[in-house]
Design an enzyme around this catalytic site. Structure first.
Site, PDB file in Angstrom:
ATOM      1  N   ASP A 134       0.857  -1.168   0.000  1.00 50.15           N
ATOM      2  CA  ASP A 134       0.000   0.000   0.000  1.00 50.15           C
ATOM      3  C   ASP A 134       0.906   1.234   0.000  1.00 50.15           C
ATOM      4  OD1 ASP A 134      -2.284   1.611   0.269  1.00 50.15           O
ATOM      5  OD2 ASP A 134      -2.043   1.671   2.438  1.00 50.15           O
ATOM      6  N   ASP A 194      -1.769  -1.347   6.131  1.00 48.18           N
ATOM      7  CA  ASP A 194      -2.199  -1.078   7.498  1.00 48.18           C
ATOM      8  C   ASP A 194      -3.303  -2.055   7.886  1.00 48.18           C
ATOM      9  OD1 ASP A 194      -4.930   0.144   7.002  1.00 48.18           O
ATOM     10  OD2 ASP A 194      -3.690   1.491   5.809  1.00 48.18           O
ATOM     11  N   ASP A 202      -6.752  -2.424   4.625  1.00 53.48           N
ATOM     12  CA  ASP A 202      -6.265  -3.466   3.722  1.00 53.48           C
ATOM     13  C   ASP A 202      -6.529  -4.879   4.250  1.00 53.48           C
ATOM     14  OD1 ASP A 202      -5.167  -1.410   2.128  1.00 53.48           O
ATOM     15  OD2 ASP A 202      -3.416  -1.328   3.426  1.00 53.48           O
TER      16      ASP A 202
END
Length: 1101
Positions: free
Chosen positions: A429, A752, A756
């Site tokens: 991410d 995180d 996610d």
């Protein structure tokens, strides 16, 4: 004698039948039960899952619903099969809003019988009970049987040593499980008194009495003496808002805003978590419903709390699921269970051949003892599974678990550690993972006057723009501290406004009118925007901010250079938000609060772009470069704009070629196109040419493109070549990971623990990064960078020279005291060999791995430990295989020639083996990840050819030295069934076996480029040196007393030196053979693009 053998065989068969009824549910049902039609049956139902209630085997009498419990989950009989008990957690808003709780005692009693009490109940077994359970497991029983065989052959010392080692290992496992159980038993459902709506009135009940479907009043306790309490179950908010701290579940320290549920679709706890209070979390602040006009609003809570409906209780809550994961992951920690079983079967084949040869040769001599013959055949077969096997498999994983915990990385699913060594695709991410949480407000581009000038001075910005930045947010005060999204706090600070606890935004220096927030519509990943309803001087307005392309669709008038302006900043890596507002009609406050979101966020007036810099974490670029250099494909998956994502991807080495972005058709064009960030290169999308395109460009796909690929069935053809995914929702992230797995990739996802979760769960290795301190001891090169628009200067903290020095001696003494205390704690807390205890708060329910670091460095640490576990397991199986093949030969062919080992000799050999295995498992991984990859599987050409080649050399060495020894004693004839008698052949055979054993460890040890080399692994190096000195000593007969104790006869001088010379030649030959095969069969790299394409094409066809 024959009758005794038959009687013994019948006794063993009876014992096995009894044991199999405990090991296998199917076998127990076959022996004790008959198949019936369950709904019509009147007999009791006996269900015995293999691991029911921490592994105990219980029988449960059937209730009318025919249910049983397995690992704290209840299953009921429905539609001719057993199904997991459902909870009311997937209903529509209408169902929840019409809920009135349990209206009668009968309904309450039925619900209690169905779902049970809201408690975490599991027994705390005694050490003796758990030890008995472990001793009944198949492997332990098998090893005890082998010990009995060795005793029958008069190997008493060796048998006692083996039995002691088995009991010691099982005791360690039991101790670890007891420690985990004791830790988890401390967790209790908060027994706070809570208001529950039952039988038409509000009652005060304990939290443990809650049932799914209950209507409750929940909130933070008030009063100075009130204690901080946790939410007792998973609940859906029907009215009111709350601020919850979910650190115990996700590890995320940032409080989460929870709002009431009003969506017409069915509830999905994963998607709609903003409306759910999870059990085990703490409510920091709550606000009761003010103007919610719903069917449930007539239920006014008696204590001013929020109205909520209970969804799940007990072990089905999010906290309960995390506890179950921790609880049942500690039963047995091993690596490669499936492959280890096949490998053992492979060795059993050779053992059966050897045993068949012995049986055939023995039956041809009727004078030989049948008992000794069958005993020897049994020992040949059972020697395939050595007693140290479970320890070796566990040590490889436990060593990595301990190393990870010391680096602040916690694992709830140890079986995933070997997967980390096989990872070939690392997904990241962006926001909060690769980039820092500290956003920097750069200014606003209001597109008035001179084009796209960025204005950072608040006094030069329009009043409406300042008001939107100051009042369109989800910030909140908790315990007199402002908490929320770092971007929103940066915007508030950048415009020099303040926000008060009564939800009012006030300018610090200017005379702009203050803004009172009336209602919030929180940010949604699917909508990509948020809005607030505010009041300014008795006038109501709607403020909205969000993704530029989303706000563009909702504007009354779009400025001419709108798209060009925001793309200018996103190409430079900036985070851009479009600001807009709408004047609302003069309506009462109640109506303003109840306005639908769709009406609030339509017909908007554009008010400028807010531009933010999102600096990289200082080690993101260096860590990802190391991962790329170590044969990993890097992928970015983010919800940010594509141009921003591509810019950051270039900074962290994810993209290194020109980038093309898959864009939807515009201006009446047909079909999707690949477009460069500067829009100078444009290529039509064709799935057939994706491989050629990917050879020259790095590809980026947005959420719109992903939806198109999904509709056309081209996901598996395109996704393996994509480097950046932008503007993707959480569901899209999960879809990407599923597709990568389907095409054969071994994936790692780092993000995180809140946004996610789906992707982290789908990845082979999910790593949840929590907001914590930077990784200690790391000072990577200058890899931190911000957007290239502006350079931000930071104030420096005072250096040590600016602090006072008089307390330096005291501080050094304190450091020494703390260091001593830490050492004592480590010595007293654990034995260093068992798996560490993972506590609630350390682990995240989002993923298998949880790292409490503000850095992506843990991903490299996990891969490094995974590779170390892989190579350690591989070398262990190779060594086991070679030792088993040698043992099978010694117990078969050489046994028929009268060669045997003494009891003391076998014990010394076992001690050497156990010590060597322990020392090779202590090898630490190298700090640098290698471009060479470890072999992922035990069954490979490299392993099989290596073992067969080395075994051939071992065999030649054994045959040569035995024949050389026989030449010195041709007149002596030894009976195979006789007791052990020291002679030259036995002595040489023992020495040769020990030399083969040590050479096997030394040659098959895998050091660089994954682990420490033999010289760097000091304990193993010293053990090998000691073994070499030991062989030299016994071969040269320097210590006659030692040889007499080992029952070794003196060697003729030429034979002793010849033995050492041949041993050196055998070791050198095995070493050269092993190194040659490692060069010919390197570890498998990730699929190349051409191979991936061909594999995908076959799968699609």
């Amino acid at each position: 004698m024959d009758a005794a053998i038959v009687l013994l065989g019948l006794a063993l068969l009876h014992i096995l039948v009894v044991l199999f009824t405990a090991w296998s549910v199917d076998f127990r049902c076959f022996m004790h039960a008959s198949k019936v039609c369950l709904p019509r049956a009147t007999l009791s139902l006996s269900l015995s899952p293999l691991s029911l209630n921490l592994g105990s085997k219980n029988s449960i009498s059937s209730q009318p619903e025919h249910s049983f419990e397995f690992r704290k989950q209840k299953f009921i009989f429905s539609d001719d099969t057993f199904r997991k008990l459902l909870y009311p957690s997937k209903e529509t808003f209408g169902v929840y809003s019409r809920s009135s709780g349990y209206g009668t005692d009968a309904k309450e009693k039925a619900a209690l019988g169905k779902w049970g009490r809201n408690v975490f109940e599991f027994p705390q077994p005694t050490f003796q009970k758990l030890m008995k359970e472990h001793c009944m497991e198949p492997f332990f029983v098998f090893q005890v049987f082998c010990v009995g065989l060795w005793c029958l052959d008069e190997y008493w010392y060796y048998s006692i040593f083996t039995l002691f080692m088995l009991i010691l290992f099982e005791s360690t496992v039991v101790k670890s499980r007891l420690k985990t159980l004791a830790e988890l038993r401390r967790v209790r459902v908060d027994s706070q008194t809570i208001h529950v709506y039952r039988t038409g009135k509000w009652l005060k009940l304990s939290g443990v009495d809650l049932l799914p479907g209950d209507l409750v009043s929940i909130g933070r306790a008030t009063g100075q003496t009130s204690e901080e309490r946790t939410v007792p179950a998973d609940m859906l908010l029907l009215a009111g808002t709350a601020i919850a701290n979910e650190a115990l579940l996700t590890g995320e320290s940032t409080p989460q805003w929870k709002v009431s549920y009003g969506i017409l679709e069915k509830l999905s706890i994963r998607k709609d978590k903003a409306h759910v209070l999870f059990g085990g979390t703490k409510i920091l602040q709550h606000t009761p419903d003010k103007a919610r006009q719903s069917c449930a609003s007539h239920l006014k809570t008696p204590d001013g709390g929020c109205l909520a409906v209970v969804l799940r209780t007990g072990f089905e809550t999010s906290q309960g699921k995390l506890m179950r994961t921790i609880l049942f992951s500690t039963e047995r920690v091993t690596a490669n269970n499936w492959e280890s079983g096949l490998f053992i079967l492979f060795l059993v084949f050779f053992a059966l051949v050897a045993a068949g040869y012995v049986l055939k040769q023995g039956l041809e001599h009727p004078t030989r003892s049948k008992f000794k013959l069958f005993l020897n055949c049994s020992m040949i077969i059972t020697s395939v599974i050595p007693p140290e096997l479970p320890m070796e498999l566990s040590i490889a994983v436990n060593t990595s678990l301990i190393a990870l915990v010391r680096r602040g990385i916690y694992c709830t699913e140890p079986f995933r550690i070997p997967f980390a060594g096989k990872v070939d695709t690392c997904c990241f991410d962006k926001t909060g993972t690769l980039t820092s949480d500290d956003m920097e407000f750069l200014g606003v581009c209001n597109m008035e006057g001179k084009g796209s000038h960025l204005e950072s001075d608040p006094t030069k910005l329009p009043d409406r723009t300042l008001q939107i930045l100051a009042a369109c947010h989800a910030l909140v005060f908790v315990d007199n501290k402002l908490v929320g999204d770092p971007l929103e706090k940066a915007a508030l600070k950048g415009v020099d406004w303040s926000y008060t606890a009564d939800e009012k935004a006030v300018a610090r220096r200017s005379v702009v009118a203050p803004v009172q927030i009336i209602q919030r519509h929180h940010f949604s990943s699917s909508l990509k925007r948020m809005s607030t309803v505010v009041r300014i001087d008795e006038n109501f307005l709607a403020f909205t901010k969000g993704a530029p392309e989303t706000i563009q669709e909702r504007l009354v008038h779009v400025p001419e250079s709108y798209v060009h302006t925001y793309k200018t900043y996103t190409r430079q890596g900036a985070r851009v938000l479009a600001l807009a507002y709408k004047v609302l009609p003069d309506i009462p406050v109640g109506e303003a609060r109840s306005l639908e979101r769709q009406s609030v966020e339509s017909d908007l007036v554009f008010c400028g772009f807010a531009v933010f810099a999102c600096p990289l974490r200082k080690d993101s670029a260096s860590v990802l470069k190391d991962l790329k250099d170590s044969s990993h494909d890097l992928v970015m998956i983010t919800g940010d704009q594509a141009l921003t994502a591509c810019h950051v991807a270039g900074q962290v080495h994810i993209v290194s070629q020109p980038v093309l972005i898959l864009t939807p058709p515009s201006n009446g064009q047909d079909g999707f196109n690949w477009l460069s960030p500067d829009e100078e290169t444009k290529i039509a999308y064709e799935v057939e040419k994706i491989q050629i395109l990917a050879d020259n460009y790095d590809l980026c796909v947005s959420g719109d493109g992903l939806a198109m690929l999904q509709r056309t069935g081209a996901l598996e053809s395109v996704l393996p070549f994509v480097k950046v995914y932008a503007r993707v929702a959480p569901d899209h992230k999960e879809l990407i990971l599923i597709t990568l797995k389907d095409v054969g990739r071994t994936t790692l996802m780092c993000g995180d623990g809140t946004n996610d979760v789906g992707a982290l769960k789908q990845a082979h290795v999910g790593v949840a990064l929590l907001n914590a301190v930077e990784v200690p001891g790391k000072s990577p090169s200058a890899s931190s960078s911000t957007a290239s628009i502006v350079t931000v200067k930071r104030q420096r903290a005072p250096t040590s020279s600016q602090t006072s020095r008089p307390n330096s001696a005291a501080s050094r003494a304190e450091q020494q005291r703390q260091k001593l205390k830490q050492m004592m704690d480590e010595m007293n807390s654990d034995d260093g060999r068992s798996a560490p205890v993972v506590r609630l708060g350390d682990a995240s329910m989002a993923s298998a791995f949880t790292a409490k670091h503000a850095s992506v460095q843990p991903t490299a640490d996990i891969i490094r430990q995974g590779r170390s576990t892989l190579v350690t397991t591989l070398q262990m199986f190779k060594i086991l295989g070679l030792n088993c093949l040698s043992t099978a030969y010694v117990l078969s062919v050489m046994y028929l020639d009268g060669v045997k080992l003494g009891d003391v000799q076998a014990t010394i050999s076992g001690l050497f083996t156990a010590a060597f295995f322990l020392f090779i498992s202590n090898a630490r991984p190298l700090s640098t990840l290698s471009a060479q990859r470890p072999h992922p599987n035990i069954f490979s050409a490299y392993v099989i050819i290596s073992m067969l080649g080395q075994f051939a050399m071992h065999l030649c060495f054994l045959v040569s030295v035995v024949r050389a020894a026989e030449s010195y004693m041709p007149e002596e004839c030894v009976e195979p069934d006789s007791d052990f008698t020291p002679n030259l052949v036995n002595t040489v055979s023992y020495m040769a076996n020990m030399m083969i054993q040590v050479a096997t460890f030394a040659v098959n040890y895998i050091g660089h480029p994954f682990n420490q080399s033999i010289r760097e692994n000091k304990p193993f190096f010293y053990a090998l040196t000691a073994a070499a000195l030991f062989f030299t000593t016994i071969s040269s007969d320097l210590l006659r007393d030692l040889n007499d104790w080992l029952r070794l006869v003196p060697l003729p001088k030429p034979l002793g030196w010849k033995l050492l010379l041949w041993a050196g030649m055998m070791s050198l030959g095995c070493f050269v053979w092993e190194r040659l095969l490692r060069a010919l069969f390197p570890g498998r790299r990730p699929l190349t693009r051409s191979k991936a394409s061909s594999n995908v094409d076959k799968k699609v066809q």
